[in-house]
Design a protein around this motif. Structure first.
Motif, PDB file in Angstrom:
ATOM      1  N   TYR A  64       0.829  -1.199   0.000  1.00  0.00           N
ATOM      2  CA  TYR A  64       0.000   0.000   0.000  1.00  0.00           C
ATOM      3  C   TYR A  64       0.866   1.253   0.000  1.00  0.00           C
ATOM      4  O   TYR A  64       0.607   2.211  -0.728  1.00  0.00           O
ATOM      5  CB  TYR A  64      -0.932  -0.004   1.219  1.00  0.00           C
TER       6      TYR A  64
ATOM      7  N   MET B  97      -4.000   0.725  -2.993  1.00  0.00           N
ATOM      8  CA  MET B  97      -4.770  -0.502  -2.818  1.00  0.00           C
ATOM      9  C   MET B  97      -4.417  -1.595  -3.829  1.00  0.00           C
ATOM     10  O   MET B  97      -4.236  -2.751  -3.488  1.00  0.00           O
ATOM     11  CB  MET B  97      -6.249  -0.138  -2.949  1.00  0.00           C
TER      12      MET B  97
ATOM     13  N   ILE C 112      -5.099  -2.043   5.804  1.00  0.00           N
ATOM     14  CA  ILE C 112      -4.965  -1.019   4.763  1.00  0.00           C
ATOM     15  C   ILE C 112      -5.438   0.341   5.295  1.00  0.00           C
ATOM     16  O   ILE C 112      -4.841   1.377   5.000  1.00  0.00           O
ATOM     17  CB  ILE C 112      -5.762  -1.429   3.499  1.00  0.00           C
TER      18      ILE C 112
END
Lengths: 176, 191
Positions: free
Chosen positions: A72, A77, B100
């Motif tokens: 990342y 992404m 993330i």
């Protein structure tokens, strides 16, 4: 300093190759990934690498997610998904194929020898990884006492590692 | 790995596999393995304690993340390829987005002066935990010169001399396996 896809494809291939040597988990290959993304390619700084590894360690889920976190940081992404798949696919296919085999006595002896022989190497490699990451934490020489304290706490108590990591963050905020 | 059991296996579908590994993943802050044992052995009763230990040691021996290997083996046992995929998906999907989100936070704020210091401390702490894991693994080795020598050699070559991992493993693994093959299965004496 983000890499382009021209750089990412070979990086994916490198991850795929490295994954086949990740006996004992993804942490074992982190020094090698550090060498590539920090030392050779300058895609991120030492401190960034160290922080991202710590983030992955403090998160729920398998340790291998560190590969997604680093991906990342390199591109977003899509890159995270790409690095993750590059790293996980080869070993997953291997494991799946091996579930189709059946063992016997010979198999048992082989497993015993593999376990006995490879686990000291894993221990040494995990220690090496901890040592290299201590140097790469961005905290300079203060990292050594902090890491030592964290290791001592983890070994002496049954504290959830997340608390240990957060406590080190507080220490960092105060003394660094 | 034992594939045969006498009792009829309870019906375990891909959805069950997905959900079970999802629960393992979500519970697993700071290490998923204890949760995996709880979920698979005690809660779902898909594996006996012994089978879990076998799966786990196979998962550790094979390259790749241990828990992912266990998920693949458990999934394959009940639902073949689809089962493996469902188990791995259950294990990865929530933690992936969580991690993330953290990485996105880091990318936006990680370089702010104050946050930066916190992260430096956190990195040092995480490295310390890695060292603790290494110490635990080293302690679990047989108290024999060859095993402890291998721990020290692997650490020295990769950690101190900073040699690349793959050549080091290719050189050390055959030596390690040869030494292990000369060690008798039971008893503590060196040959």
């Amino acid at each position: 300093m983000s890499p382009s896809w021209d750089d990412l494809w070979p990086f994916g291939a490198r991850l795929a190759l490295l994954s086949m040597f990740s006996i004992g988990g993804a942490n074992v290959v982190l020094p090698e990934i550090h060498r590539h993304v920090v030392t050779d390619q300058h895609w991120m700084s030492d401190a960034q690498f160290g922080s991202l590894v710590a983030l992955a360690q403090a998160s729920p889920g398998p340790n291998v997610l560190v590969i997604a976190v680093l991906g990342y940081q390199l591109g977003g992404m899509l890159t995270a998904a790409f690095t993750m798949l590059s790293f996980m696919t080869p070993t997953s296919v291997l494991t799946y194929l091996l579930t189709r085999l059946r063992g016997g006595e010979r198999h048992e002896r082989m497993v015993r020898i593999l376990k006995l022989g490879l686990s000291p190497l894993t221990a040494g490699l995990v220690l090496a990884n901890g040592w290299i990451l201590t140097g790469a934490s961005g905290a300079g020489y203060a990292a050594y006492p902090i890491a030592l304290g964290a290791a001592g706490l983890a070994l002496a108590t049954r504290l959830n590692p997340v608390w240990v990591i957060l406590a080190c963050g507080v220490v960092g905020a105060i003394i660094l | 790995m034992q594939e045969t059991t006498l009792q009829p296996l309870p019906p375990v579908g891909t959805r069950n596999l997905f959900m079970a590994f999802l629960r393992i993943a979500v519970a697993g802050v700071g290490g998923v393995l204890p949760h995996a044992q709880h979920q698979l052995v005690e809660r779902e009763r898909w594996l006996t304690q012994r089978e879990f230990a076998d799966y786990l040691s196979a998962g550790q021996l094979l390259p790749g993340p241990n828990i992912v290997n266990v998920a693949i083996m458990v999934g394959a046992r009940y639902q073949g390829l689809g089962g493996s995929l469902a188990a791995v998906a259950g294990l990865m999907v929530v933690p992936f987005f969580f991690v993330i989100a953290l990485a996105a936070f880091y990318r936006s704020f990680g370089e702010e002066p104050y946050v930066r210091q916190v992260f430096h401390g956190i990195s040092a702490g995480a490295a310390g935990l890695m060292i603790a894991t290494g110490v635990k693994l080293a302690r679990a080795q047989p108290r024999q010169a060859w095993a402890l020598g291998l721990v020290a050699t692997a650490f020295g070559l990769v950690g101190l001399a900073r040699l690349p991992l793959i050549p080091v493993l290719l050189a050390l693994a055959p030596i390690a396996l040869w030494l292990a093959s000369r060690t008798p299965a039971k008893g503590k004496q060196t040959p």
